[in-house]
Write an enzyme that holds these catalytic residues in place. Structure first.
Site, short mmCIF file in Angstrom:
data_model
loop_
_atom_site.label_atom_id
_atom_site.label_comp_id
_atom_site.label_asym_id
_atom_site.label_seq_id
_atom_site.Cartn_x
_atom_site.Cartn_y
_atom_site.Cartn_z
N HIS A 170 9.58 -2.74 -12.89
CA HIS A 170 10.01 -3.23 -12.21
C HIS A 170 11.64 -3.50 -12.18
O HIS A 170 12.38 -3.43 -12.56
CB HIS A 170 9.38 -4.45 -11.37
CG HIS A 170 9.30 -5.56 -9.91
ND1 HIS A 170 9.69 -5.22 -8.43
CD2 HIS A 170 10.12 -6.16 -10.06
CE1 HIS A 170 9.68 -5.69 -8.11
NE2 HIS A 170 10.74 -6.80 -8.94
N HIS A 213 0.50 -1.81 0.09
CA HIS A 213 0.13 0.21 0.07
C HIS A 213 0.90 1.53 -0.36
O HIS A 213 0.43 2.20 -0.29
CB HIS A 213 -0.26 0.38 0.98
CG HIS A 213 -2.12 -0.81 0.93
ND1 HIS A 213 -2.93 -1.01 0.10
CD2 HIS A 213 -2.04 -1.95 1.72
CE1 HIS A 213 -3.79 -2.31 0.25
NE2 HIS A 213 -3.10 -3.01 1.28
#
Length: 714
Positions: free
Chosen positions: A497, A221
């Site tokens: 990523h 989160h």
């Protein structure tokens, strides 16, 4: 494009509304004899357990449903529901396996939420939970057999790969394992940000809740709760939901992204209540980390002038392996020729990667805690000569490779604070800090926490190529003049990523994993040349390059979210019709893959699956024959070959070739108190060659061969 025949793959999302009832559901015939049939206690108990772990977060423990703000947006009741009364067991099983969205009216109340596919549940579990719900709370009765559930699965084309399902949020089981590592920020002191009007918290409670959040939640989160892999948890959302709603979601798991922390036993009732209250307060910002803090952490243990000018040993440094010992905060340097441990070196926590300098003399390690250690391989034994902490949480480090700049500079990227740091290569003295906070590539909104993911050094220009995760931007950082830094920004896709070079070392191939895309950067022309669709949650590591028998040079990636191994054409000159397209999709063992690997001298393609929930898959490796990709892959029982007795996950992770390209090393990764090992396989025969065991090999994960890593050979 050529794709192997596979059953259709549904997005594997956790249960937002497991049994959400939607208008227009097909009403299948039910045998009247089964109506009001009550099941034996043991079968009901099994179904109740499945329901509690997977369904109760939304539909509540007694099937009463959950309304948000009194109406639209909540989760419909399964007890005393006029909508549910119209359904048959096969309807509900179909919803579980295929997922549904849309408006629903139950007992006069309109609901509109997401019911994702729960393909990770077995046919037996589906039959149990369906039978339980139909025979609980005064419902109409009915039953479903395992065979019935299997027939429904077949009819909707749902996968049976357990890695593709999950019990929470938008992350599947494999991704949950990957993202769920504790953040080093859990050890940092934060100032309470108690918010007027939010539920009462003491300073001590706030401090404990902050620690729990950084340990359990921040990885998905975000530190500031703005959302990253998981959904945002900002106070405009959490205070609208309220304490009881948040307690239910934290306890059972939810579409908002929280795992089932309560029913899994990881949080007790008091902590669940604490977190539900805490999330309604503004998030605390961890300390920033700038030049004063870096300078205070910077140490040169051996000055450059006091270091040896040639190796002080006769070992083959080029075939050294730097092995991450994840949970002990160390790396092992292993001689690839003798298979013996040369030394163990204390490092930062959970080293994410090790990168050799261009010359191969130095190793740069970076821990998740932001600590970089510089190791001199000339020394006997190799030893740490400098260190620095560039932030509070980090993942990436790289060194300059362009002609004239070899070994001169290093760069590292932080998760918190979100910035990258350029340092002097031989000493780690920080020279330049650059924040990555800024606007997102898609919605053009400001993001306060865009983390730095992969960094690679260009072979074509004096550039560092920097992935900024949340904003979806790729930065070309020209390091020729640090005082007047020139940065070119390329628009890619959110959630960048890892990635690596194609075989020519011109094109950087990098995963925007939550966007299900591979971004392609032409490092020579310094521009984007493609965004390739590639599902589900591609995770290539560095990827794998080889010449496809039909399509020429390709670069491959495996995935966290499904069993796909996607091969992308990388030769725009000689194979333009295949360039920057997925030319073939291989079907591996299952989801939960982290790394794919081959070597220019190998004719094999290795795919790991360490995060797959099935032990038979996580403890083995799939090997494809590059010369015959139509043939079934071969499964190597690596964990069995390790000969480890006793408990342990024995996950097999990260194939890594030796310098000669004739053997492959695998980590057998178990817990900190359990035995682990490294297994070495002969690449030609695919037979066991050696096993390295040592009490000092604690949780071995990534392995980096000096020759292959510094040369970008993969």
């Amino acid at each position: 494009m050529k794709t192997r025949p596979n059953p259709p793959i549904r997005h594997a999302m956790p249960l937002a509304a497991l049994l959400a009832l939607l208008p227009g559901a097909t009403l299948l015939a039910q045998n009247d004899d089964t109506v009001n049939e009550r099941q034996p206690t043991d079968a009901m108990a099994a179904g109740k357990a499945v329901y509690a772990a997977n369904c109760a977060a939304c539909h509540q423990p007694e099937g009463q449903g959950l309304q948000i703000g009194g109406a639209v947006g909540g989760f419909p009741p399964l007890a005393k529901s006029d909508s549910f009364a119209k359904l048959k067991p096969a309807d509900v099983a179909k919803n579980i396996l295929a997922g549904r969205t849309g408006k629903l009216v139950a007992n006069g109340v309109e609901y509109n939420n997401v019911m994702p596919a729960m393909v990770h549940l077995t046919d037996e579990q589906i039959s149990q939970v369906v039978t339980f719900v139909f025979n609980s709370w005064g419902n109409q009765g009915g039953s479903m057999s395992t065979e019935d559930a299997a027939a429904v699965r077949k009819s909707v084309g749902a996968s049976s790969d357990p890695a593709q399902g999950g019990s929470h949020g938008t992350a599947n089981n494999a991704e949950k394992g990957y993202q769920g590592a504790p953040s080093p920020l859990a050890g940092e002191t934060v100032n309470p940000t108690l918010t007027p009007g939010a539920p009462v918290l003491s300073d001590a409670e706030f401090a404990r809740a902050s620690t729990i959040y950084f340990e359990r939640c921040a990885g998905c989160h975000g530190v500031l709760r703005k959302g990253a892999t998981g959904k945002p948890l900002t106070t405009d959302i959490t205070r609208t939901k309220g304490t009881e709603y948040l307690k239910a979601l934290i306890n059972f798991g939810s579409p908002a992204g929280m795992p089932n922390w309560g029913t899994s036993g990881e949080l007790n009732d008091a902590d669940i209540d604490l977190m539900a209250r805490y999330l309604q307060h503004e998030p605390p910002a961890p300390p920033e980390w700038g030049m004063p803090e870096m300078m205070e952490s910077w140490k040169v243990h051996v000055p450059v002038e006091d270091r040896p000018d040639k190796p002080q040993h006769s070992l083959n440094m080029e075939n050294f392996f730097a092995v991450t010992l994840r949970d002990s905060g160390e790396i092992a340097i292993i001689d690839g020729d003798t298979k013996e441990i040369v030394t163990i070196i204390k490092t930062g926590y959970a080293v994410h990667i090790t990168r050799p300098s261009h010359s191969g003399r130095y190793l740069y390690t970076i821990g998740r805690d932001g600590k970089i250690d510089l190791i001199d391989l000339y020394m006997s034994p190799p030893a740490k000569v400098a260190e620095i902490k560039i932030g509070l949480e980090a993942r990436s480090v790289e060194t300059s490779k362009y002609k004239g700049y070899e070994d001169k500079l290093a760069i590292a990227g932080a998760y918190w604070p979100p910035h990258y740091v350029i340092m002097d290569g031989p000493t780690l003295e920080p020279r330049k800090i650059v924040s990555t906070r800024g606007m997102t590539v898609d919605t053009q909104e400001y993001h306060p926490e865009p983390r730095v993911a992969a960094i690679v050094a260009s072979h074509e220009h004096p550039d560092f190529i920097v992935n900024v995760k949340e904003t979806g931007r790729i930065l070309l950082v020209d390091y020729q003049d640090l005082e007047n830094l020139n940065v070119t920004t390329l628009d890619a896709a959110p959630f960048l990523h890892d990635g690596g070079w194609d075989s020519s070392h011109r094109y950087f191939m990098t995963a925007a994993n939550q966007s299900d895309k591979i971004a392609v950067v032409d490092s020579k022309e310094r521009k984007m040349v493609g965004l390739v669709d590639c599902d589900k949650i591609p995770h290539p590591g560095r990827g794998a390059n080889f010449v496809h028998p039909r399509f020429g040079p390709v670069w491959g990636t495996s995935a966290l979210g499904n069993e796909k191994v996607s091969l992308i054409g990388t030769d725009p000159e000689n194979h333009p019709e295949q360039a920057w397209k997925v030319v073939e999709v291989l079907k591996g063992q299952g989801g939960g893959s982290l790394f794919i690997k081959t070597h220019p001298k190998s004719r094999n393609l290795y795919v790991d699956t360490p995060l797959n929930p099935a032990e038979s898959i996580s403890q083995s490796i799939a090997v494809f024959d590059i010369d015959d990709l139509e043939a079934p892959y071969q499964v190597l029982p690596i964990a069995e070959w390790a000969g480890i007795k006793g408990a342990g996950a024995k996950r097999i992770v990260q194939p890594e070739f030796n310098m000669a390209g004739d053997e492959v090393w695998f980590s057998v990764w178990s817990g900190q108190e359990e035995e682990s090992a490294i297994v070495i396989v002969d690449d030609k025969t695919l037979k066991l060659k050696a096993v390295i065991k040592d009490p000092r090999l604690v949780t071995p994960t990534g392995k980096f061969n000096v020759h292959n890593t510094k040369g970008d050979i993969y």
